[in-house]
Design a protein around this motif. Structure first.
Motif, mmCIF file in Angstrom:
data_model
loop_
_atom_site.group_PDB
_atom_site.id
_atom_site.type_symbol
_atom_site.label_atom_id
_atom_site.label_comp_id
_atom_site.label_asym_id
_atom_site.label_seq_id
_atom_site.Cartn_x
_atom_site.Cartn_y
_atom_site.Cartn_z
ATOM 1 N N GLU A 11 0.502 -1.154 -0.146
ATOM 2 C CA GLU A 11 -0.200 0.643 -0.147
ATOM 3 C C GLU A 11 0.703 1.370 -0.126
ATOM 4 O O GLU A 11 1.910 1.555 0.719
ATOM 5 N N ALA A 62 -9.804 6.057 -11.666
ATOM 6 C CA ALA A 62 -9.560 5.752 -11.017
ATOM 7 C C ALA A 62 -7.296 6.239 -10.922
ATOM 8 O O ALA A 62 -7.703 7.083 -10.044
ATOM 9 N N GLY A 67 -5.802 7.046 -7.216
ATOM 10 C CA GLY A 67 -5.987 5.568 -6.747
ATOM 11 C C GLY A 67 -7.049 5.709 -6.640
ATOM 12 O O GLY A 67 -7.625 4.405 -5.759
ATOM 13 N N TRP A 68 -8.883 6.432 -5.927
ATOM 14 C CA TRP A 68 -10.075 5.607 -5.546
ATOM 15 C C TRP A 68 -10.549 6.984 -6.630
ATOM 16 O O TRP A 68 -10.939 7.744 -7.069
ATOM 17 N N SER A 70 -15.157 6.549 -5.926
ATOM 18 C CA SER A 70 -15.939 6.182 -6.236
ATOM 19 C C SER A 70 -16.957 5.521 -6.697
ATOM 20 O O SER A 70 -17.661 5.949 -7.778
ATOM 21 N N THR A 114 -13.564 -2.123 -3.894
ATOM 22 C CA THR A 114 -13.609 -2.887 -2.560
ATOM 23 C C THR A 114 -15.592 -2.585 -2.253
ATOM 24 O O THR A 114 -16.464 -2.401 -2.568
ATOM 25 N N GLY A 127 -16.095 1.216 -4.192
ATOM 26 C CA GLY A 127 -15.480 1.782 -4.982
ATOM 27 C C GLY A 127 -14.284 1.420 -5.508
ATOM 28 O O GLY A 127 -14.214 -0.024 -5.911
ATOM 29 N N TYR A 128 -13.283 1.951 -6.786
ATOM 30 C CA TYR A 128 -12.505 0.795 -7.449
ATOM 31 C C TYR A 128 -10.858 1.846 -6.271
ATOM 32 O O TYR A 128 -10.691 3.022 -6.201
ATOM 33 N N THR A 129 -9.709 1.009 -5.745
ATOM 34 C CA THR A 129 -8.569 1.215 -5.676
ATOM 35 C C THR A 129 -7.879 0.812 -6.865
ATOM 36 O O THR A 129 -7.576 -0.006 -7.239
ATOM 37 N N LYS A 132 -0.979 4.694 -5.638
ATOM 38 C CA LYS A 132 -0.635 6.108 -6.223
ATOM 39 C C LYS A 132 0.091 5.749 -6.879
ATOM 40 O O LYS A 132 0.500 6.582 -7.712
#
Length: 148
Positions: A11, A62, A67-68, A70, A114, A127-129, A132
């Motif tokens: 991470e 993303a 990196g995120w 919603s 997620t 959401g999706y990750t 970074k």
């Protein structure tokens, strides 16, 4: 005397990893990203070229979101069915690129869904990750491809 350590951080925003790297850097350690086992702009471009429009839209969101993505906001913008299928398309494209020699063996999807861990039944993704690092790489790949 030189000592070599290999540290794998899963991470990008892990506090322990940041503190450990800060301590190692104070003693002269040199941090090198593992490009051999991670996404590079060239590899990301190969994957993006293989994707359908829906999958590209999710992957770009993303990357643009550092990196995120919603799930709710993405559905609001692109329609309630916008998240039906793009992750499967990404996974299939990764496998196809590996088979065709465009991605290294062991490559995996750069994006992960997620879910609410307290809800064991079926649910829409929250959401999706992506890491970074991967968000920066894919942003660069999209920029390069947009400029062509």
């Amino acid at each position: 005397m030189a000592i070599t350590f290999t540290i794998t951080c899963t991470e990008d925003d892990d506090e322990f990893a940041r503190k450990l790297m800060q301590l190692l850097n104070e003693y002269g350690a040199v941090e090198k990203p593992d490009e051999e086992n991670g996404w590079t702009i060239e590899l990301a471009k190969e994957l993006i070229r293989e994707l359908n429009h829906r999958a590209k839209t999710l992957l770009r969101a993303a990357a643009d979101g550092e990196g995120w993505v919603s799930g709710g906001e993405f559905r609001e913008e692109h329609g309630d069915s916008a998240l039906y299928g793009p992750t499967a398309a990404i996974t299939k494209a990764v496998k196809r690129c590996i088979r065709n020699g465009k991605l290294p063996e062991g490559s995996t999807s750069p994006i992960k869904p997620t879910y609410d861990p307290d809800n064991p039944s079926w649910q829409k993704t929250g959401g999706y990750t992506m890491t970074k690092h991967d968000a920066k790489v894919f942003s660069g790949a999209f920029a390069a491809l947009d400029g062509q």
